[in-house]
Enzyme design. Structure first.
Site, PDB file in Angstrom:
ATOM      1  N   GLU A  50       0.979  -1.216   0.093  1.00 45.45           N
ATOM      2  CA  GLU A  50      -0.136  -0.263  -0.080  1.00 45.45           C
ATOM      3  C   GLU A  50       0.846   1.273   0.212  1.00 45.45           C
ATOM      4  OE1 GLU A  50      -0.651  -2.662   1.921  1.00 45.45           O
ATOM      5  OE2 GLU A  50      -2.710  -3.118   1.411  1.00 45.45           O
ATOM      6  N   PHE A 112     -11.956  -7.873  13.392  1.00 45.25           N
ATOM      7  CA  PHE A 112     -10.852  -8.109  12.285  1.00 45.25           C
ATOM      8  C   PHE A 112     -10.413  -7.069  11.613  1.00 45.25           C
ATOM      9  CE2 PHE A 112      -9.339 -10.425   8.454  1.00 45.25           C
ATOM     10  CZ  PHE A 112      -8.086 -10.693   8.914  1.00 45.25           C
ATOM     11  N   GLN A 113      -9.291  -6.796  11.444  1.00 46.57           N
ATOM     12  CA  GLN A 113      -8.724  -5.636  10.623  1.00 46.57           C
ATOM     13  C   GLN A 113      -9.007  -4.211  10.930  1.00 46.57           C
ATOM     14  OE1 GLN A 113      -8.472  -7.134   6.725  1.00 46.57           O
ATOM     15  NE2 GLN A 113      -6.393  -7.965   7.145  1.00 46.57           N
ATOM     16  N   LYS A 162     -17.787  -1.116   5.741  1.00 45.58           N
ATOM     17  CA  LYS A 162     -18.202  -1.946   4.506  1.00 45.58           C
ATOM     18  C   LYS A 162     -19.885  -1.716   4.358  1.00 45.58           C
ATOM     19  CE  LYS A 162     -18.323  -6.993   3.443  1.00 45.58           C
ATOM     20  NZ  LYS A 162     -17.745  -8.343   3.778  1.00 45.58           N
ATOM     21  N   MET A 470      23.889   9.213   3.340  1.00 52.67           N
ATOM     22  CA  MET A 470      23.866  10.574   3.638  1.00 52.67           C
ATOM     23  C   MET A 470      24.149  10.245   5.365  1.00 52.67           C
ATOM     24  SD  MET A 470      23.401  13.626   3.524  1.00 52.67           S
ATOM     25  CE  MET A 470      22.791  14.199   1.946  1.00 52.67           C
TER      26      MET A 470
HETATM   27  C1  TPP Z   1      11.902   5.888   5.812  1.00 50.30           C
HETATM   28  C2  TPP Z   1      13.401   6.444   6.312  1.00 50.30           C
HETATM   29  N1  TPP Z   1      14.176   5.718   7.054  1.00 50.30           N
HETATM   30  C3  TPP Z   1      15.252   6.179   7.316  1.00 50.30           C
HETATM   31  C4  TPP Z   1      15.948   7.582   6.899  1.00 50.30           C
HETATM   32  C5  TPP Z   1      16.959   8.321   7.265  1.00 50.30           C
HETATM   33  N2  TPP Z   1      18.075   8.461   6.260  1.00 50.30           N
HETATM   34  C6  TPP Z   1      18.093   9.593   5.572  1.00 50.30           C
HETATM   35  S1  TPP Z   1      18.952   9.114   4.364  1.00 50.30           S
HETATM   36  C7  TPP Z   1      19.540   7.669   4.615  1.00 50.30           C
HETATM   37  C8  TPP Z   1      20.211   6.764   3.770  1.00 50.30           C
HETATM   38  C9  TPP Z   1      19.936   6.528   2.510  1.00 50.30           C
HETATM   39  O1  TPP Z   1      20.869   5.615   1.862  1.00 50.30           O
HETATM   40  P1  TPP Z   1      20.502   5.574   0.448  1.00 50.30           P
HETATM   41  O2  TPP Z   1      19.302   5.224  -0.080  1.00 50.30           O
HETATM   42  O3  TPP Z   1      21.683   4.430  -0.054  1.00 50.30           O
HETATM   43  O4  TPP Z   1      20.950   6.602  -0.208  1.00 50.30           O
HETATM   44  P2  TPP Z   1      22.473   7.561  -0.517  1.00 50.30           P
HETATM   45  O5  TPP Z   1      22.341   8.626   0.874  1.00 50.30           O
HETATM   46  O6  TPP Z   1      23.560   6.302  -0.177  1.00 50.30           O
HETATM   47  O7  TPP Z   1      22.605   8.050  -1.660  1.00 50.30           O
HETATM   48  C10 TPP Z   1      18.737   7.270   5.829  1.00 50.30           C
HETATM   49  C11 TPP Z   1      18.923   6.066   6.242  1.00 50.30           C
HETATM   50  C12 TPP Z   1      14.979   8.339   5.817  1.00 50.30           C
HETATM   51  N3  TPP Z   1      14.895   9.378   5.248  1.00 50.30           N
HETATM   52  N4  TPP Z   1      13.540   7.733   5.754  1.00 50.30           N
END
Ligand code: TPP
Ligand code: MG
Length: 584
Positions: A50, A112-113, A162, A470
């Protein structure tokens, strides 16, 4: 006309000119899916999760300006869209989410749900409804679309028990809608607009700081005309990229945490900041007390609640950016700001966005530049979140609105692929790229199946650095290069058992090429700079989904960077800079 509640929902969707639905069925919404099936006039895109459905609806909305619609079941179906609602809410994106609910008589019984969907989603929707009387259905749906798409747009959820879907009603769709206490201001106050122009005329160093609101109100052309008439330079937020063409000389690049030095210096030196459809988010302002310290502030925004929320505004105008810009144009004239422009040109020449180009290392910035080149700057580009997103913002030059589709406010990893699905469905002939990170792509990778099933030729370009890059960059700069939990190739204590260069790590987890093949997409791994252009050319001209796994320099950083909480003219580019910054 007599029909069931489910039939009424379908009729209402027709009246609202909805042609594509994204969703996944389940127990309580079977009557609605049955009606959709028998009606046969919708393109129904069944995603694998979803979250995929709501981000796809969001990608559809961002690239068309129309409300995206998703349909999911009660309980887990509804809770699975919460992140998507929050993503759309933070970026003011119109979505109508239809959720099934247990029959009204069972609500509160831990059926349920059953989940308290309106309770859970209240803080992440512009508005939500639960329909408890089938006769209310037409009006509630009319209101849902109206609220989602007017004023400051946002997601609206309609919870459908529903028994409401199966009840029989006499359907008549309301022509008009009136909601007490909801009257978004469209036209700006004329006296205020005159004050704006008076203030602009007196400025010596004016700067426009425009955001996603300009795109939402379709005001890009008016902004263009206004800038050409007055000569005022422009900086854009991440959400605003494309609102003013990157190719134009008045454009300074993005501002804020990973903005250009030119933009951040200009904000810090300007004597008048004209915010249009932007909201002084912390990624833009950095240390608030030092934000644009010499400036007066003009703020043009449709949402009165965002005026003086983070900075005190001198001249506010509440209304739709398009209307207000058109009005401003009447009083606009060429400003004599040559000195200011020269100063800006100096920064531009001295501080362009750069990276190391003259070696053989495959760098992510190079990949993004090549994607720009091969697509002739015309692609619709979605991103995931992290470094991949910032490199895309910096090195793909967006020349038109609705071309960049990215999760700005919430920063939702896993957004890009499903958003690309929505974008490609809305624009079947466009080249659509999801510029992804190796971490983020795995958060909704299952939607590759949706690509294949609907034969969508989306190109996924993974900037595979082997890291949650990042976060790793922050660890490098501010946490003594301790890469806790950020290596994607070995285990969560990466620094203890590898040399941090990535070369001793198990090469690829997962093997994205094999994964692509499992989904019947074309998977290619690219490790050499020289191969990039050829592979991209092939991918772009082939009408198939591609997954391009670019194995890039693991410890490449996004620069410049404003450390969190610092003034935005204090930008750093390396670990050494960060150490100096931390000592200061
Ligand atoms: C759902 C979610 N969980 C955690 C984060 C925290 N977060 C921000 S950037 C990042 C790293 C992303 O890694 P990647 O997709 O490999 O991108 P890169 O920075 O290596 O290009 C994380 C864990 C987030 N923004 N969103
Ligand atoms: Mg990564």
């Amino acid at each position: 006309m007599k029909m069931t509640g489910a039939g009424a929902v379908v009729e209402a969707l027709h009246k609202e000119k909805v042609s594509i639905l994204f969703g996944i069925p389940g127990g309580v919404v079977i009557p609605l899916f049955d009606e959709i099936y028998r009606n046969g006039k919708f393109k129904l895109v069944v995603t694998k999760h979803e979250q995929g459905a709501i981000h796809a609806a969001d990608g559809y909305a961002r690239t068309t300006g129309k409300a995206g619609v998703c349909v999911v079941t009660s309980g887990p179906g509804a809770t699975n869209i919460v992140t998507g609602l929050a993503t759309a809410y933070m970026d003011s994106i119109p979505i109508v989410a239809l959720t099934g609910q247990v029959p009204t008589a069972m609500i509160g019984n831990d059926a349920f749900q059953e989940a308290d969907t309106t309770g859970i989603t209240r803080p992440v929707t512009k508005h939500n409804f639960i329909v408890k009387d089938p006769l209310e259905l037409p009006m509630v749906l009319k209101k849902a679309f109206y609220i989602a798409t007017t004023g400051r747009p946002g997601p609206v959820l309609v919870d459908l028990p529903k028994d409401i879907l199966t009840a029989e009603i006499d359907f008549e769709y309301p022509e008009k809608v009136k909601i007490l206490g909801y009257n978004p201001t469209v036209k700006g106050n004329v006296r205020q607009i005159k004050r704006v122009m008076e203030t602009i005329r007196q400025a010596k160093r004016p700067l426009i700081y425009a955001g996603g609101g300009v795109i939402a109100s379709e005001a890009s052309e008016d902004l263009y005309t206004f800038v050409k008439k007055t000569g005022i330079p422009v900086t854009l937020t991440l959400m605003g990229l494309g609102a003013y063409p990157a190719r134009e000389p008045e454009y300074l690049g993005m501002l804020g945490m990973h903005g250009t030095k030119t933009s951040n210096y200009a904000v810090s030196r300007c004597d008048l900041l004209i915010a249009i459809g932007s909201r002084f988010d912390d990624r833009i302002t950095g240390k608030l007390s030092m934000f644009a310290p010499m400036a007066k502030f003009i703020h043009i925004d449709i949402d009165p609640a965002s005026i003086s929320k983070n900075v005190i505004i001198d001249v506010p105008v509440v209304g739709d950016a398009k209307h207000i810009l058109k009005e401003m144009l009447k009083y606009g004239e060429k400003l004599d700001i040559k000195e200011w422009i020269n100063e800006i040109e100096g920064w531009k020449a001295e501080h362009p966005l750069t990276y190391i180009r003259d070696d053989d290392i495959l760098r992510p910035q190079f990949v993004v530049e090549q994607i720009y080149k091969v697509t002739e700057g015309n692609a619709i580009v979605t991103t995931e979140v992290g470094q991949n997103q910032m490199w895309t913002a910096q090195f793909y030059r967006f020349n038109r609105p609705r071309q960049l589709v990215t999760s700005g406010g919430l920063g939702t990893m896993g957004y890009g692929l499903p958003a690309a699905i929505g974008a490609q469905l809305a624009h079947p002939n466009a080249t659509v790229f999801d510029i992804a990170g190796d971490g983020s792509i795995q958060m909704n990778i299952q939607e590759m199946a949706t690509l294949t099933q609907h034969q969508l030729p989306v190109k996924i370009a993974i900037l595979n650095n082997g890291y949650l890059g990042m976060v790793r960059q922050w660890q490098e700069f501010f946490f003594g290069r301790r890469y806790a939990a950020t290596c994607l190739r070995r285990d969560s204590r990466c620094p203890d058992n590898c040399d941090k260069s990535g070369k001793d790590c198990p090469p690829y987890v997962p093997d994205f090429v094999k994964l692509a093949e499992a989904y019947y997409a074309v998977g290619i791994r690219i490790e050499k700079k020289a191969d990039v252009e050829g592979v991209l050319l092939e991918a772009v001209k082939t009408k198939k989904p591609y997954l391009l796994d670019f194995v890039v320099n693991p410890e490449e950083n996004v620069t410049p960077m404003v450390p969190a909480g610092a003034p935005i003219d204090k930008m750093i580019s390396s670990k050494e800079d960060a150490e100096k910054f931390l000592l200061a």
